[in-house]
Design a protein around this motif. Structure first.
Motif, PDB file in Angstrom:
ATOM      1  N   GLY A   9       0.928  -1.099  -0.027  1.00 43.43           N
ATOM      2  CA  GLY A   9      -0.223  -0.087   0.561  1.00 43.43           C
ATOM      3  C   GLY A   9       0.917   1.485   0.136  1.00 43.43           C
ATOM      4  N   GLN A  10       2.066   1.342   0.864  1.00 43.08           N
ATOM      5  CA  GLN A  10       2.751   2.424   0.915  1.00 43.08           C
ATOM      6  C   GLN A  10       3.715   2.648  -0.463  1.00 43.08           C
ATOM      7  N   TYR A  11       4.296   1.293  -1.338  1.00 48.06           N
ATOM      8  CA  TYR A  11       4.773   1.929  -2.623  1.00 48.06           C
ATOM      9  C   TYR A  11       3.840   2.210  -3.336  1.00 48.06           C
ATOM     10  N   VAL A  12       2.368   1.696  -3.335  1.00 45.24           N
ATOM     11  CA  VAL A  12       1.671   2.123  -4.672  1.00 45.24           C
ATOM     12  C   VAL A  12       1.459   3.739  -4.412  1.00 45.24           C
ATOM     13  N   ARG A  13       1.122   4.145  -2.730  1.00 47.64           N
ATOM     14  CA  ARG A  13       1.391   5.689  -2.476  1.00 47.64           C
ATOM     15  C   ARG A  13       2.515   6.479  -3.399  1.00 47.64           C
ATOM     16  N   ASP A  14       3.466   5.869  -2.468  1.00 48.32           N
ATOM     17  CA  ASP A  14       4.703   6.664  -3.070  1.00 48.32           C
ATOM     18  C   ASP A  14       5.412   6.265  -4.409  1.00 48.32           C
ATOM     19  N   ALA A  15       4.323   5.362  -5.922  1.00 50.96           N
ATOM     20  CA  ALA A  15       4.331   5.434  -6.943  1.00 50.96           C
ATOM     21  C   ALA A  15       3.612   6.930  -7.504  1.00 50.96           C
ATOM     22  N   ARG A  16       2.364   6.450  -7.045  1.00 51.88           N
ATOM     23  CA  ARG A  16       1.473   7.553  -7.233  1.00 51.88           C
ATOM     24  C   ARG A  16       2.276   9.503  -7.068  1.00 51.88           C
TER      25      ARG A  16
END
Length: 72
Positions: free
Chosen positions: A30-37
């Motif tokens: 979930g954090q990785y998704v936020r970072d990428a976004r």
């Protein structure tokens, strides 16, 4: 700790382990998704979402198999 020392058979221990790691990874992704976004990398975010969905499905399947083992 060897599975035999937990009071659970090896297969149950193994399924619990896979389930735990899948759920833990899903939380981290979930954090990785936020970072990428936040970086404007929607294709990378989409990849992480796919991986997160795979881990969620893996955890669900472990849960089903554990329930089946519990009945037997």
């Amino acid at each position: 700790m060897p599975a035999g020392e937990t009071g659970f058979d090896d297969v149950t221990f193994d399924l619990i382990s896979v389930q735990y790691h899948s759920l833990k990874a899903g939380h981290d992704y979930g954090q990785y998704v936020r970072d990428a976004r936040n970086a404007g990398l929607d294709d990378v975010a989409s990849f992480f979402e796919d991986v997160m969905a795979q881990d969620s499905e893996r955890a669900k399947r472990c849960h089903e198999l554990l329930a089946k083992l519990q009945k037997s």
